[in-house]
Write an enzyme that holds these catalytic residues in place. Structure first.
Site, short mmCIF file in Angstrom:
data_model
loop_
_atom_site.label_atom_id
_atom_site.label_comp_id
_atom_site.label_asym_id
_atom_site.label_seq_id
_atom_site.Cartn_x
_atom_site.Cartn_y
_atom_site.Cartn_z
N SER A 9 0.86 -1.18 0.00
CA SER A 9 0.00 0.00 0.00
C SER A 9 0.90 1.24 0.00
O SER A 9 1.70 1.42 0.93
CB SER A 9 -0.87 0.02 1.26
OG SER A 9 -1.31 1.35 1.50
N HIS A 34 -0.89 -1.38 -4.44
CA HIS A 34 -2.21 -1.06 -3.86
C HIS A 34 -2.29 0.44 -3.60
O HIS A 34 -1.41 1.02 -2.93
CB HIS A 34 -2.36 -1.83 -2.54
CG HIS A 34 -3.70 -1.71 -1.88
ND1 HIS A 34 -4.76 -2.51 -2.20
CD2 HIS A 34 -4.13 -0.88 -0.90
CE1 HIS A 34 -5.81 -2.17 -1.45
NE2 HIS A 34 -5.44 -1.20 -0.65
N ASP A 36 -4.49 3.44 -2.09
CA ASP A 36 -5.60 3.75 -1.18
C ASP A 36 -6.15 5.14 -1.44
O ASP A 36 -5.54 6.14 -1.06
CB ASP A 36 -5.11 3.65 0.27
CG ASP A 36 -4.94 2.21 0.70
OD1 ASP A 36 -3.89 1.89 1.28
OD2 ASP A 36 -5.85 1.42 0.43
N MET A 38 -8.77 7.96 -0.70
CA MET A 38 -9.63 8.34 0.42
C MET A 38 -10.18 9.75 0.20
O MET A 38 -9.44 10.63 -0.24
CB MET A 38 -8.84 8.29 1.73
CG MET A 38 -8.25 6.93 2.02
SD MET A 38 -7.32 6.95 3.58
CE MET A 38 -6.59 5.31 3.53
N HIS A 67 -8.06 0.90 -4.42
CA HIS A 67 -9.01 0.67 -3.33
C HIS A 67 -9.74 1.98 -3.06
O HIS A 67 -9.16 2.91 -2.49
CB HIS A 67 -8.22 0.20 -2.10
CG HIS A 67 -9.03 0.00 -0.86
ND1 HIS A 67 -8.45 -0.18 0.37
CD2 HIS A 67 -10.37 -0.08 -0.65
CE1 HIS A 67 -9.39 -0.34 1.28
NE2 HIS A 67 -10.56 -0.29 0.69
N MET A 69 -11.88 4.16 -1.11
CA MET A 69 -12.54 4.44 0.16
C MET A 69 -13.20 5.80 0.04
O MET A 69 -12.79 6.80 0.65
CB MET A 69 -11.53 4.39 1.32
CG MET A 69 -11.07 2.97 1.61
SD MET A 69 -9.61 2.87 2.65
CE MET A 69 -8.35 2.99 1.40
N MET A 138 -11.43 -5.78 5.10
CA MET A 138 -10.64 -4.85 5.89
C MET A 138 -10.31 -5.49 7.22
O MET A 138 -11.20 -5.96 7.93
CB MET A 138 -11.41 -3.55 6.12
CG MET A 138 -11.56 -2.64 4.90
SD MET A 138 -10.02 -2.27 4.07
CE MET A 138 -9.13 -1.40 5.38
N ASP A 176 -6.65 -6.52 4.04
CA ASP A 176 -6.06 -5.20 3.96
C ASP A 176 -5.99 -4.53 5.33
O ASP A 176 -6.99 -4.13 5.90
CB ASP A 176 -6.94 -4.35 3.02
CG ASP A 176 -6.37 -2.99 2.75
OD1 ASP A 176 -6.92 -2.30 1.88
OD2 ASP A 176 -5.39 -2.60 3.42
N GLY A 198 1.40 -2.18 4.16
CA GLY A 198 1.92 -0.81 4.06
C GLY A 198 3.14 -0.64 4.95
O GLY A 198 4.28 -0.82 4.51
#
Ligand code: DX5
Ligand code: ZN
Length: 224
Positions: A9, A34, A36, A38, A67, A69, A138, A176, A198
């Site tokens: 991540s 990956h 993330d 957000m 991903h 979010m 998650m 994750d 991560g």
């Protein structure tokens, strides 16, 4: 013995030298990258959008595992697809129309994932499981790297891996958050196909050393 895929991540990477960190991870043998995304609404943090996916696309040929979010992810699926995402995962909790969002990802020619937060019942994944390329559990509350793995996730992985066997054997199970050398074997043996890592990859030591430490613990325990 199925190979465990490792998806670093970039949330915990050094963004001042993101390109270098990704090339370091690739040289260390990671399988995916990956990303993330957000929005500060679905989760209490704000990261990046399609621009960073485009930049990452330019520095690696590894599959990009995006991903989302974010609330109402349908608004941005095309943008992330055009930016170079290979896998696009939306959260079940982020839209009343998860089925339509998964369909849209597939219509865009990308692999479709559905993610659930730790308190969301596993059963939420089942109506769509036959159509998913990826189911993401998650194992921390989404929003930040460096959190502790939620132990109850292991039983959820086991149950989901079992359901996937007869509902959609091609669907990958991704876990994750909070993955460390201390728990990665447990997560793998429970049935995870992909782990998002991560801080255990990007913190303290070179990525290659952290990767060796992580994988050394996975296969030391023998076939699952
Ligand atoms: C959290 C993110 C995770 C996280 C993983 O919302 O989805 O990918 O960055 O980072 P670690 O491995 O440090 O928990
Ligand atoms: Zn993630």
């Amino acid at each position: 013995m199925p190979k465990l895929l490792v998806a670093p991540s970039i949330l915990t990477a050094d963004f001042a030298r993101l390109g270098e960190q990704i090339q370091e991870a690739e040289a260390a043998g990671v399988d995916w990258i990956h990303l993330d995304v957000m929005d500060g609404r679905f989760v209490p943090n704000l990261t990046f959008g399609p621009l960073v996916v485009e930049a990452v696309r330019r520095v690696t040929r590894l599959p990009l595992d995006v991903h989302l979010m974010i609330v109402e992810p349908e608004r941005y699926l095309r943008d992330f697809a055009q930016a170079g995402a290979d896998w696009i995962t939306v959260h079940f909790e982020a839209t009343p129309h998860a089925h339509r969002a998964v369909q849209q990802v597939k219509e865009l020619g990308k692999r479709a994932g559905l993610a659930i937060n730790p308190a969301t019942p596993l059963e939420s994944l089942l109506p769509l499981l036959p159509e998913l390329d990826l189911a993401l559990l998650m194992s921390v509350n989404p929003g930040f790297g460096g959190q502790r793995y939620i132990p109850g996730t292991t039983e959820r992985i086991r149950r989901l891996a079992g359901l996937r066997e007869h509902m959609n054997p091609a669907c990958l199970v991704e876990v994750d958050g909070g993955i460390k050398p201390e728990n990665v074997a447990e997560v793998y043996r429970a049935g995870a196909d992909v782990v998002v890592v991560g801080s255990a990859l990007f913190n303290n030591r070179p990525v290659a050393e952290n990767m060796e430490k992580l994988l050394g613990r996975v296969y030391a325990v023998g076939p699952r």
